[in-house]
Design a protein around this motif. Sequence first.
Motif, PDB file in Angstrom:
ATOM      1  N   GLY A 284      -4.695   3.289 -57.297  1.00 40.72           N
ATOM      2  CA  GLY A 284      -4.944   3.855 -58.385  1.00 40.72           C
ATOM      3  C   GLY A 284      -6.451   3.763 -58.570  1.00 40.72           C
ATOM      4  O   GLY A 284      -7.081   3.591 -57.529  1.00 40.72           O
ATOM      5  N   TYR A 285      -6.683   3.267 -59.939  1.00 36.34           N
ATOM      6  CA  TYR A 285      -8.055   3.507 -60.522  1.00 36.34           C
ATOM      7  C   TYR A 285      -8.050   1.299 -60.319  1.00 36.34           C
ATOM      8  O   TYR A 285      -9.010   0.562 -61.197  1.00 36.34           O
ATOM      9  CB  TYR A 285      -8.893   3.560 -61.935  1.00 36.34           C
ATOM     10  CG  TYR A 285      -8.656   4.840 -61.719  1.00 36.34           C
ATOM     11  CD1 TYR A 285     -10.375   4.560 -60.894  1.00 36.34           C
ATOM     12  CD2 TYR A 285      -7.684   6.238 -61.478  1.00 36.34           C
ATOM     13  CE1 TYR A 285     -10.274   6.451 -61.068  1.00 36.34           C
ATOM     14  CE2 TYR A 285      -8.328   7.417 -61.574  1.00 36.34           C
ATOM     15  CZ  TYR A 285      -9.429   7.447 -60.871  1.00 36.34           C
ATOM     16  OH  TYR A 285      -9.829   9.249 -61.041  1.00 36.34           O
ATOM     17  N   ASP A 286      -6.743   0.443 -59.630  1.00 43.34           N
ATOM     18  CA  ASP A 286      -6.821  -0.732 -60.472  1.00 43.34           C
ATOM     19  C   ASP A 286      -7.738  -1.183 -58.539  1.00 43.34           C
ATOM     20  O   ASP A 286      -8.239  -2.197 -59.378  1.00 43.34           O
ATOM     21  CB  ASP A 286      -5.388  -1.174 -59.899  1.00 43.34           C
ATOM     22  CG  ASP A 286      -4.639  -0.672 -60.791  1.00 43.34           C
ATOM     23  OD1 ASP A 286      -5.390  -0.606 -62.469  1.00 43.34           O
ATOM     24  OD2 ASP A 286      -3.211  -0.622 -60.652  1.00 43.34           O
ATOM     25  N   LEU A 287      -8.347  -0.753 -57.460  1.00 44.67           N
ATOM     26  CA  LEU A 287      -8.445  -1.652 -56.917  1.00 44.67           C
ATOM     27  C   LEU A 287      -9.927  -0.313 -56.319  1.00 44.67           C
ATOM     28  O   LEU A 287      -9.534   0.398 -55.328  1.00 44.67           O
ATOM     29  CB  LEU A 287      -8.304  -2.022 -55.538  1.00 44.67           C
ATOM     30  CG  LEU A 287      -8.771  -2.804 -54.011  1.00 44.67           C
ATOM     31  CD1 LEU A 287     -10.480  -3.566 -54.760  1.00 44.67           C
ATOM     32  CD2 LEU A 287      -7.885  -3.011 -53.544  1.00 44.67           C
ATOM     33  N   GLU A 288     -11.267   0.059 -56.455  1.00 39.76           N
ATOM     34  CA  GLU A 288     -11.722   0.140 -55.987  1.00 39.76           C
ATOM     35  C   GLU A 288     -13.047  -0.471 -54.766  1.00 39.76           C
ATOM     36  O   GLU A 288     -13.496  -1.314 -54.950  1.00 39.76           O
ATOM     37  CB  GLU A 288     -12.960   1.198 -57.351  1.00 39.76           C
ATOM     38  CG  GLU A 288     -13.664   1.897 -56.879  1.00 39.76           C
ATOM     39  CD  GLU A 288     -15.133   2.040 -58.417  1.00 39.76           C
ATOM     40  OE1 GLU A 288     -16.066   2.683 -57.782  1.00 39.76           O
ATOM     41  OE2 GLU A 288     -14.216   1.814 -58.968  1.00 39.76           O
ATOM     42  N   LEU A 289     -13.443   0.262 -53.427  1.00 43.00           N
ATOM     43  CA  LEU A 289     -14.174   0.628 -52.355  1.00 43.00           C
ATOM     44  C   LEU A 289     -15.718   0.941 -52.545  1.00 43.00           C
ATOM     45  O   LEU A 289     -15.098   2.376 -52.527  1.00 43.00           O
ATOM     46  CB  LEU A 289     -13.979   0.232 -51.005  1.00 43.00           C
ATOM     47  CG  LEU A 289     -12.117  -0.434 -50.867  1.00 43.00           C
ATOM     48  CD1 LEU A 289     -11.924  -0.699 -49.608  1.00 43.00           C
ATOM     49  CD2 LEU A 289     -12.628  -1.957 -51.277  1.00 43.00           C
ATOM     50  N   GLN A 290     -16.311   0.409 -52.792  1.00 37.05           N
ATOM     51  CA  GLN A 290     -17.854   1.834 -52.721  1.00 37.05           C
ATOM     52  C   GLN A 290     -18.675   1.431 -51.522  1.00 37.05           C
ATOM     53  O   GLN A 290     -19.389   0.290 -51.621  1.00 37.05           O
ATOM     54  CB  GLN A 290     -18.637   1.727 -54.211  1.00 37.05           C
ATOM     55  CG  GLN A 290     -19.988   2.458 -54.325  1.00 37.05           C
ATOM     56  CD  GLN A 290     -20.523   2.294 -55.265  1.00 37.05           C
ATOM     57  OE1 GLN A 290     -21.791   1.957 -55.753  1.00 37.05           O
ATOM     58  NE2 GLN A 290     -20.315   3.202 -56.264  1.00 37.05           N
ATOM     59  N   LEU A 291     -19.315   2.511 -50.581  1.00 35.49           N
ATOM     60  CA  LEU A 291     -20.103   2.662 -49.781  1.00 35.49           C
ATOM     61  C   LEU A 291     -21.246   3.354 -50.058  1.00 35.49           C
ATOM     62  O   LEU A 291     -21.272   4.111 -50.365  1.00 35.49           O
ATOM     63  CB  LEU A 291     -19.775   2.264 -48.512  1.00 35.49           C
ATOM     64  CG  LEU A 291     -20.657   2.449 -47.046  1.00 35.49           C
ATOM     65  CD1 LEU A 291     -21.075   0.862 -46.798  1.00 35.49           C
ATOM     66  CD2 LEU A 291     -19.889   2.972 -46.475  1.00 35.49           C
TER      67      LEU A 291
ATOM     68  N   GLN B 130     -14.439  -3.756 -56.665  1.00 37.97           N
ATOM     69  CA  GLN B 130     -14.478  -3.446 -57.550  1.00 37.97           C
ATOM     70  C   GLN B 130     -12.990  -3.532 -57.917  1.00 37.97           C
ATOM     71  O   GLN B 130     -12.317  -2.942 -57.459  1.00 37.97           O
ATOM     72  CB  GLN B 130     -14.747  -2.476 -58.774  1.00 37.97           C
ATOM     73  CG  GLN B 130     -14.909  -2.417 -60.399  1.00 37.97           C
ATOM     74  CD  GLN B 130     -15.264  -1.986 -60.775  1.00 37.97           C
ATOM     75  OE1 GLN B 130     -16.631  -1.260 -60.566  1.00 37.97           O
ATOM     76  NE2 GLN B 130     -14.786  -1.845 -62.343  1.00 37.97           N
ATOM     77  N   VAL B 131     -12.035  -4.642 -58.453  1.00 32.62           N
ATOM     78  CA  VAL B 131     -10.790  -4.983 -59.290  1.00 32.62           C
ATOM     79  C   VAL B 131     -10.494  -4.713 -60.520  1.00 32.62           C
ATOM     80  O   VAL B 131     -11.436  -5.361 -61.779  1.00 32.62           O
ATOM     81  CB  VAL B 131     -10.268  -6.660 -59.388  1.00 32.62           C
ATOM     82  CG1 VAL B 131      -9.186  -6.711 -59.325  1.00 32.62           C
ATOM     83  CG2 VAL B 131     -10.982  -6.483 -57.298  1.00 32.62           C
ATOM     84  N   ASN B 132      -9.872  -4.054 -61.357  1.00 31.31           N
ATOM     85  CA  ASN B 132      -9.264  -4.232 -62.766  1.00 31.31           C
ATOM     86  C   ASN B 132      -8.215  -4.333 -63.044  1.00 31.31           C
ATOM     87  O   ASN B 132      -6.777  -3.769 -62.623  1.00 31.31           O
ATOM     88  CB  ASN B 132      -9.705  -2.081 -63.066  1.00 31.31           C
ATOM     89  CG  ASN B 132     -10.972  -2.017 -62.623  1.00 31.31           C
ATOM     90  OD1 ASN B 132     -12.175  -2.145 -63.350  1.00 31.31           O
ATOM     91  ND2 ASN B 132     -11.006  -0.837 -62.161  1.00 31.31           N
ATOM     92  N   PHE B 133      -7.913  -5.158 -64.052  1.00 29.15           N
ATOM     93  CA  PHE B 133      -5.819  -5.271 -64.305  1.00 29.15           C
ATOM     94  C   PHE B 133      -6.671  -5.666 -65.621  1.00 29.15           C
ATOM     95  O   PHE B 133      -7.694  -6.124 -66.622  1.00 29.15           O
ATOM     96  CB  PHE B 133      -5.791  -6.743 -63.331  1.00 29.15           C
ATOM     97  CG  PHE B 133      -6.967  -7.685 -63.434  1.00 29.15           C
ATOM     98  CD1 PHE B 133      -6.701  -8.831 -64.549  1.00 29.15           C
ATOM     99  CD2 PHE B 133      -8.212  -8.115 -62.870  1.00 29.15           C
ATOM    100  CE1 PHE B 133      -8.412 -10.329 -65.302  1.00 29.15           C
ATOM    101  CE2 PHE B 133      -9.216  -8.921 -62.746  1.00 29.15           C
ATOM    102  CZ  PHE B 133      -8.820  -9.911 -63.949  1.00 29.15           C
TER     103      PHE B 133
END
Length: 78
Positions: free
Chosen positions: A47-54, A75-78
């Motif tokens: 979901g939007y809890d763990l995002e990888l960006q390249l 980016q980790v959201n919690f």
Amino acid sequence: YTIADKVQPLVRIGYLNPHIGTEVAAPTLANDRVTSYEAGVNYFVQGYDLELQLSGGVFDYEHLPSVKQGIFEVQVNF
């Protein structure tokens, strides 16, 4: 835009003229005009809890050689 709830494409074009209204005798990285072209992708793992960006970009200076850069971000959201 989010594609299939997992992927977001990124595109950005920018222009910076740090010496508007003045001219400089010898351009440096600090005072040369630059156009930037950047592209990348966000991938959402949980979901939007763990995002990888390249992403990658080219900074095209008016009087100096172009500079390229790449970024990998987590980016980790919690």
